[in-house]
Motif scaffolding. Structure first.
Motif, PDB file in Angstrom:
ATOM      1  N   MET A   1      33.610  -8.166  -0.385  1.00  0.00           N
ATOM      2  CA  MET A   1      34.154  -6.949   0.180  1.00  0.00           C
ATOM      3  C   MET A   1      34.817  -6.180  -0.947  1.00  0.00           C
ATOM      4  O   MET A   1      35.432  -6.750  -1.821  1.00  0.00           O
ATOM      5  CB  MET A   1      35.181  -7.307   1.262  1.00  0.00           C
ATOM      6  N   ARG A   2      34.638  -4.879  -0.897  1.00  0.00           N
ATOM      7  CA  ARG A   2      35.280  -3.994  -1.878  1.00  0.00           C
ATOM      8  C   ARG A   2      36.238  -3.072  -1.143  1.00  0.00           C
ATOM      9  O   ARG A   2      35.913  -2.586  -0.072  1.00  0.00           O
ATOM     10  CB  ARG A   2      34.208  -3.182  -2.603  1.00  0.00           C
ATOM     11  N   ARG A   3      37.410  -2.834  -1.725  1.00  0.00           N
ATOM     12  CA  ARG A   3      38.421  -1.991  -1.088  1.00  0.00           C
ATOM     13  C   ARG A   3      38.750  -0.839  -2.026  1.00  0.00           C
ATOM     14  O   ARG A   3      38.879  -1.011  -3.229  1.00  0.00           O
ATOM     15  CB  ARG A   3      39.677  -2.799  -0.810  1.00  0.00           C
ATOM     16  N   SER A   4      38.905   0.352  -1.441  1.00  0.00           N
ATOM     17  CA  SER A   4      39.362   1.521  -2.184  1.00  0.00           C
ATOM     18  C   SER A   4      40.062   2.437  -1.194  1.00  0.00           C
ATOM     19  O   SER A   4      40.379   2.023  -0.088  1.00  0.00           O
ATOM     20  CB  SER A   4      38.187   2.214  -2.890  1.00  0.00           C
ATOM     21  N   THR A   5      40.290   3.697  -1.584  1.00  0.00           N
ATOM     22  CA  THR A   5      40.942   4.650  -0.690  1.00  0.00           C
ATOM     23  C   THR A   5      40.033   5.854  -0.475  1.00  0.00           C
ATOM     24  O   THR A   5      39.127   6.113  -1.267  1.00  0.00           O
ATOM     25  CB  THR A   5      42.278   5.140  -1.271  1.00  0.00           C
ATOM     26  N   HIS A  58      39.551  -9.692   8.756  1.00  0.00           N
ATOM     27  CA  HIS A  58      39.178 -11.100   8.685  1.00  0.00           C
ATOM     28  C   HIS A  58      37.816 -11.131   8.013  1.00  0.00           C
ATOM     29  O   HIS A  58      36.840 -10.596   8.550  1.00  0.00           O
ATOM     30  CB  HIS A  58      39.101 -11.718  10.082  1.00  0.00           C
ATOM     31  N   LEU A  59      37.743 -11.728   6.834  1.00  0.00           N
ATOM     32  CA  LEU A  59      36.521 -11.722   6.041  1.00  0.00           C
ATOM     33  C   LEU A  59      36.239 -13.142   5.536  1.00  0.00           C
ATOM     34  O   LEU A  59      37.024 -13.678   4.751  1.00  0.00           O
ATOM     35  CB  LEU A  59      36.655 -10.755   4.864  1.00  0.00           C
ATOM     36  N   ASP A  60      35.152 -13.714   6.031  1.00  0.00           N
ATOM     37  CA  ASP A  60      34.768 -15.070   5.627  1.00  0.00           C
ATOM     38  C   ASP A  60      35.939 -16.045   5.710  1.00  0.00           C
ATOM     39  O   ASP A  60      36.169 -16.858   4.812  1.00  0.00           O
ATOM     40  CB  ASP A  60      34.164 -15.065   4.215  1.00  0.00           C
ATOM     41  N   GLY A  61      36.709 -15.952   6.805  1.00  0.00           N
ATOM     42  CA  GLY A  61      37.794 -16.897   7.044  1.00  0.00           C
ATOM     43  C   GLY A  61      39.113 -16.567   6.375  1.00  0.00           C
ATOM     44  O   GLY A  61      40.083 -17.298   6.546  1.00  0.00           O
ATOM     45  N   LEU A  72      36.804   0.226   3.370  1.00  0.00           N
ATOM     46  CA  LEU A  72      36.412  -1.174   3.247  1.00  0.00           C
ATOM     47  C   LEU A  72      34.891  -1.240   3.208  1.00  0.00           C
ATOM     48  O   LEU A  72      34.229  -0.764   4.137  1.00  0.00           O
ATOM     49  CB  LEU A  72      36.934  -1.986   4.429  1.00  0.00           C
ATOM     50  N   VAL A  73      34.340  -1.788   2.144  1.00  0.00           N
ATOM     51  CA  VAL A  73      32.890  -1.950   2.030  1.00  0.00           C
ATOM     52  C   VAL A  73      32.602  -3.435   2.195  1.00  0.00           C
ATOM     53  O   VAL A  73      32.946  -4.242   1.332  1.00  0.00           O
ATOM     54  CB  VAL A  73      32.361  -1.443   0.676  1.00  0.00           C
ATOM     55  N   VAL A  74      31.982  -3.784   3.327  1.00  0.00           N
ATOM     56  CA  VAL A  74      31.641  -5.167   3.620  1.00  0.00           C
ATOM     57  C   VAL A  74      30.220  -5.404   3.120  1.00  0.00           C
ATOM     58  O   VAL A  74      29.289  -4.688   3.502  1.00  0.00           O
ATOM     59  CB  VAL A  74      31.751  -5.449   5.136  1.00  0.00           C
ATOM     60  N   ASP A  75      30.069  -6.385   2.257  1.00  0.00           N
ATOM     61  CA  ASP A  75      28.768  -6.673   1.657  1.00  0.00           C
ATOM     62  C   ASP A  75      27.870  -7.461   2.615  1.00  0.00           C
ATOM     63  O   ASP A  75      28.366  -8.116   3.546  1.00  0.00           O
ATOM     64  CB  ASP A  75      28.960  -7.435   0.345  1.00  0.00           C
TER      65      ASP A  75
END
Length: 106
Positions: A1-5, A58-61, A72-75
């Motif tokens: 996951m990548r986070r930015s604004t 919640h991302l991969d636990g 939020l960029v979920v791969d």
């Protein structure tokens, strides 16, 4: 996951090699989870634009917080759920690969 604004995406939201396949706007009341049916994954990326509110991803636990203005960029293949702490309004975008040789338009 990548986070930015959102400010960092001022030139437009895109990922090279992908285009938007579908999307929408969702509102989650406090305490609600976006996908409570169990494991939730996609074969392609998904982008969440957090328009208002606060919550937990919640991302991969694992958990991390998010707030209005986050992108939020979920791969592909990442198990993901959004949980609202306050009411959350989000735009979500499911992406698909851009064909290498697009079909001609009649």
């Amino acid at each position: 996951m990548r986070r930015s604004t959102l400010a960092e995406w001022a030139g437009g939201v895109s990922l090279p090699g992908y285009r938007v396949a579908s999307g929408g706007v969702s509102t989650l009341p406090p305490g609600k989870v976006s996908h409570d049916e169990g494991r939730h994954v996609h074969p392609d990326p998904e982008i969440f634009l957090i328009l208002s509110g606060t919550g937990r991803l919640h991302l991969d636990g694992e958990e991390s917080g998010f707030a209005a203005g986050d992108v939020l960029v979920v791969d592909p293949g990442e198990d993901h759920h959004l949980e609202a702490v306050t009411e959350v309004v989000t735009t979500w975008l499911h992406l698909e690969p851009v064909p290498l040789h697009p079909e001609p338009v009649p």
